[in-house]
Write an enzyme that holds these catalytic residues in place. Structure first.
Site, PDB file in Angstrom:
ATOM      1  N   GLU A  73       0.834  -1.215   0.000  1.00 48.14           N
ATOM      2  CA  GLU A  73       0.000   0.000   0.000  1.00 48.14           C
ATOM      3  C   GLU A  73       0.862   1.256   0.000  1.00 48.14           C
ATOM      4  O   GLU A  73       2.059   1.205   0.229  1.00 48.14           O
ATOM      5  CB  GLU A  73      -0.909   0.031   1.227  1.00 48.14           C
TER       6      GLU A  73
ATOM      7  N   ASP B 266     -10.104   0.809  -4.959  1.00 44.10           N
ATOM      8  CA  ASP B 266      -9.061   0.780  -3.931  1.00 44.10           C
ATOM      9  C   ASP B 266      -8.263   2.083  -3.999  1.00 44.10           C
ATOM     10  O   ASP B 266      -8.836   3.147  -4.157  1.00 44.10           O
ATOM     11  CB  ASP B 266      -8.183  -0.455  -4.114  1.00 44.10           C
TER      12      ASP B 266
ATOM     13  N   ASN C 149     -10.765   4.661   1.178  1.00 44.60           N
ATOM     14  CA  ASN C 149      -9.726   4.426   0.185  1.00 44.60           C
ATOM     15  C   ASN C 149      -9.766   5.539  -0.856  1.00 44.60           C
ATOM     16  O   ASN C 149     -10.557   6.481  -0.752  1.00 44.60           O
ATOM     17  CB  ASN C 149      -9.946   3.065  -0.496  1.00 44.60           C
TER      18      ASN C 149
END
Length: 285
Positions: free
Chosen positions: A7, A198, A146
């Site tokens: 991430e 995402d 997100n």
């Protein structure tokens, strides 16, 4: 290397290197494409996202709050972390997830319940001012925040909720002077497109690039919300993307490890999307 959940990729222009975090691995990674060298540092907590600080270090949003860490030196141990702010979560089993700096150097990050099967709307979106130290709740009721990103002029803020029960991206008018979002509106109904929304990035033309988790695609939407194109990656779960490279024309994509039947899952990929990105903002001093 393969991350559990790769991430928050951030291109560090001064170092010409890419940084990102493996959330469950409690690890920060660095890749120098010029030399091909990869380095990593262990962390005491899971870090969901991060932003560069003016002194060459980082601000990390972790499980229990925000922490500063000095410049990370390849080959050396992780410097001591300094707690900047503590977060009182609504329930146990929560952590920070997606986030980044706005174009004025404030830090934004959202929290989530780690057990997504609960579909618990206990997540919050926080804004941190590095100058005053204030940490304010700007939105609640989120399941899996997100897709946080800002338009090139900084006047539009994007935010998604990637939980299967939501799958939406919102756009807000953003007051760059006060750091206040307003007038939320549905920007993308991701149930109409492959994958859950995402992590995201914005290019120099204002295109919004968002990872289609579960679909192995990265989608580009125009500023008026039209799907412009989709790029494929060789894994099912791309997690977040960031522009980098000398010309900011490489789109780096982190991913989530699924199982050993997919040996590429959890890796980082480099795409050539044909557009340039924007340099990631640094936190203000």
């Amino acid at each position: 290397m393969r991350c559990g959940v790769g991430e928050s990729p951030v291109w560090h222009a001064a170092e010409a290197a890419l940084y990102w975090t493996d959330i469950p691995g409690r690890t920060l990674w660095r890749y120098d494409p010029g030399s091909g060298q990869t380095d990593h540092w262990s962390l005491p907590e899971m870090a969901g996202c991060m932003a560069m600080t003016p002194d060459g270090g980082w601000l990390l949003a972790m499980e229990t709050g925000l922490f500063r860490v000095a410049r990370l030196v390849p080959g050396q141990a992780t410097p001591p972390l300094q707690r900047v702010a503590t977060v009182a979560h609504a329930r146990a089993g929560m952590r920070f997830n997606d986030g980044r700096a706005d174009r004025q150097g404030r830090f934004w990050a959202g929290t989530m319940v780690m057990d997504m099967s609960l579909a618990a709307p206990d997540g919050k979106l926080y804004r941190h001012d590095p100058v005053t130290g204030a940490l304010d709740v700007m939105r609640d009721g989120l399941i899996t925040p997100n897709g946080l990103a800002f338009s090139p002029d900084g006047r539009t803020m994007y935010l998604s909720d990637s939980h299967p029960a939501r799958q939406a991206v919102w756009a807000y008018d953003y007051d760059t002077d006060t750091g206040t979002p307003s007038t939320p509106r549905l920007f993308i109904d991701m149930t109409r497109y492959p994958g859950r929304p995402d992590g995201a990035a914005v290019d120099a033309d204002g295109g919004y690039w968002i990872c289609g988790n579960d679909a192995g695609q990265i989608h580009r939407f125009t500023p008026d919300g039209r799907l412009d194109r989709s790029l494929a990656v060789p894994v099912a779960k791309p997690a977040m993307c960031a522009f980098g490279g000398a010309g900011l024309d490489t789109l780096y994509v982190t991913s989530i490890r699924t199982d050993d039947t997919d040996p590429l899952s959890g890796a980082v990929f480099a795409l050539q999307p044909g557009v340039r990105g924007l340099e990631e903002p640094m936190l203000r001093a």
